[in-house]
Design a protein around this motif. Sequence first.
Motif, PDB file in Angstrom:
ATOM      1  N   SER A 262      43.972  41.551  37.686  1.00 36.03           N
ATOM      2  CA  SER A 262      44.711  40.604  38.217  1.00 36.03           C
ATOM      3  C   SER A 262      45.638  41.281  39.299  1.00 36.03           C
ATOM      4  O   SER A 262      45.670  42.372  39.403  1.00 36.03           O
ATOM      5  CB  SER A 262      45.586  40.143  36.885  1.00 36.03           C
ATOM      6  OG  SER A 262      46.249  41.410  36.484  1.00 36.03           O
ATOM      7  N   PRO A 263      46.693  40.350  40.134  1.00 33.36           N
ATOM      8  CA  PRO A 263      47.162  40.867  41.181  1.00 33.36           C
ATOM      9  C   PRO A 263      48.179  42.485  40.721  1.00 33.36           C
ATOM     10  O   PRO A 263      48.769  42.306  39.502  1.00 33.36           O
ATOM     11  CB  PRO A 263      48.385  40.079  41.246  1.00 33.36           C
ATOM     12  CG  PRO A 263      47.459  38.751  41.279  1.00 33.36           C
ATOM     13  CD  PRO A 263      46.609  39.083  39.926  1.00 33.36           C
ATOM     14  N   GLY A 264      47.873  43.393  41.325  1.00 31.01           N
ATOM     15  CA  GLY A 264      48.557  44.776  40.985  1.00 31.01           C
ATOM     16  C   GLY A 264      47.486  45.475  39.767  1.00 31.01           C
ATOM     17  O   GLY A 264      47.801  46.876  39.774  1.00 31.01           O
ATOM     18  N   LYS A 265      46.751  45.201  39.329  1.00 30.37           N
ATOM     19  CA  LYS A 265      45.744  45.820  38.535  1.00 30.37           C
ATOM     20  C   LYS A 265      44.242  45.514  38.861  1.00 30.37           C
ATOM     21  O   LYS A 265      43.395  45.594  37.871  1.00 30.37           O
ATOM     22  CB  LYS A 265      45.949  45.380  36.954  1.00 30.37           C
ATOM     23  CG  LYS A 265      47.363  45.316  36.497  1.00 30.37           C
ATOM     24  CD  LYS A 265      47.831  44.908  35.085  1.00 30.37           C
ATOM     25  CE  LYS A 265      48.793  45.294  34.571  1.00 30.37           C
ATOM     26  NZ  LYS A 265      49.112  44.693  33.260  1.00 30.37           N
ATOM     27  N   THR A 266      43.929  45.511  40.120  1.00 30.31           N
ATOM     28  CA  THR A 266      42.397  45.677  40.510  1.00 30.31           C
ATOM     29  C   THR A 266      41.913  46.956  40.049  1.00 30.31           C
ATOM     30  O   THR A 266      40.589  46.773  39.890  1.00 30.31           O
ATOM     31  CB  THR A 266      42.359  45.646  42.022  1.00 30.31           C
ATOM     32  OG1 THR A 266      43.340  44.502  42.575  1.00 30.31           O
ATOM     33  CG2 THR A 266      41.089  45.448  42.573  1.00 30.31           C
ATOM     34  N   GLY A 267      42.619  47.979  39.933  1.00 27.43           N
ATOM     35  CA  GLY A 267      42.046  49.196  39.598  1.00 27.43           C
ATOM     36  C   GLY A 267      41.540  49.088  38.093  1.00 27.43           C
ATOM     37  O   GLY A 267      40.553  49.944  37.878  1.00 27.43           O
ATOM     38  N   ALA A 268      42.118  48.256  37.421  1.00 25.05           N
ATOM     39  CA  ALA A 268      41.560  48.199  35.840  1.00 25.05           C
ATOM     40  C   ALA A 268      39.993  47.719  36.012  1.00 25.05           C
ATOM     41  O   ALA A 268      39.116  48.236  35.316  1.00 25.05           O
ATOM     42  CB  ALA A 268      42.352  47.358  35.149  1.00 25.05           C
ATOM     43  N   ALA A 269      39.458  46.809  36.866  1.00 28.55           N
ATOM     44  CA  ALA A 269      38.493  46.224  37.339  1.00 28.55           C
ATOM     45  C   ALA A 269      37.462  47.393  37.666  1.00 28.55           C
ATOM     46  O   ALA A 269      36.214  47.527  37.180  1.00 28.55           O
ATOM     47  CB  ALA A 269      38.330  44.911  37.944  1.00 28.55           C
TER      48      ALA A 269
END
Length: 532
Positions: A262-269
């Motif tokens: 999600s916005p701000g958490k692209t790194g999680a994907a």
Amino acid sequence: MKLVTTSEMREVDRTAIERYGIPGPVLMENAGRGAAEAILTTKPELTYGQKVAIFSGPGNNGGDGFVIARWLAERGVLVAVYLLTSPEKLKGDALTNYKIITHLNIPVIAVSSDQEWARYQDKAASENVLFIDAIFGTGLKGEVRGVMATVINWLNGLKKPVWSVDIPSGLDADTGQPLGTAVRADFTITFGLPKIGQIVSPGPEFTGSLKIIDIGIPAKAVEENKIRRELLGQDICPGWILPRPPDSHKGTYGHVLVIAGSPGKTGAAILTCLGALRSGAGLVTSGLPKSLNPIFETKVTEAMSEPLPETIDGTLSTAAYDRIMELIENKEVLAIGPGLSLHPETQSLIRRLVVEADIPMVIDADAVRAIKGYLHILKESINIRILTPHPGEMGRLVGKKTWEIQKNRLSIAEALSKEYGVYTVLKGASTLIAAPNGETAVNSTGGPALASAGMGDVLTGMIAGFLAQGYNPFRAACLGVFCHGLAGDRLSGQKKTSGILATEVAQAVPGILATLRTPRDSTHGQSDNHHL
């Protein structure tokens, strides 16, 4: 290696004695002699007339202490035994071995009160170079009191090495919780099999380095008791690694769909995809909010991506449902949750997928949060579900405080798996993996070096990657946890006790798998059973 409760160990002992005819005194002799040998192997200088104090209690643990005293004395160690009870209260094998050491003129000082102990403690502290705790064994249930508690607290204040016999006195062998107070040992010598309380947090803080001594219990005695808990270690996991035949291709090793970000958490994907790829999955596709797709494609070259409909806030919307259902048709596993957000519409989408997606699913992070208050949907799910909560998330799921989860990690994880038919990976120190059929594993790898952002995302991807390759859900979860922790340990061994990045752990995984892979992988034969 099997991991036992107090009652299970008692049944194994009983089987060895009653079914296989191994007398109790023989087991005690083997235990005491094995413990003495372990101590002398580590501290050979003791044989040059150095002084050792042994603290024995009223039960069989005290009896083990008497045997240790005899064997150490035979090797030239100057031993004194502090008996923290009246000799008249000893019975059975412990009494027998007490009589033996008195006949050998090994000093025994009976101490039954704080006042009596006060007369000896200063001299004991100054004269002895090592202290052996044989006060209480695994059968202790009530809180430690009286002179035993006083001596335990005194031992914990020493600046000299303390060894515990079978389990640190005062530690609950089933939960790892101190019963009022418990010895904080430098080493613990346990007999036959490791005990759950030595492995699950906070037990390791009290156990110190654990040494397991074979005392002659037949393997059949263990097998017949059908113990269902395992300690994940180098003796088990390497044998689980499947070979990769020379004629295999990317389709052989499965396709993982990752729904994350999600916005701000692209790194999680990104990290979840890296975990799946590095664990050996043949193909990985990421489904994420369409506005994040350009960022994702510049970061992960090896994974495919699918832009999905999003809410006005940039999180996945319920309009993504139909496309996700199409995407899973040619996938082996779905990993869902990392960084997805707590947006109500996204959470609603997650719950619908948990129920309706006919594909094995690894449920992490925001997907775990989505089922808070909706646990019943797990029973409605039509395929395998693996939950990977940390203690706080587990607490929210089952309506308990985090400290309550940490105090009863094993029983809570096992209960959740059994009631809802799911696999549970309860993260934290000594991560637990529980299956709905009652199988449980406790991990032996990993540590504080893994306490940084993104580590859980990598783990989610790794578990999904192993599932995609054909491992059964329990082994996929176990291998993901074990290899993830071992990667962290290897990096820690390179003097990096902090500052390790999740990407570094993912990058280390192929090397871990290479060291674990069995020799059969170098042959041209096929696995006997790909779906273990």
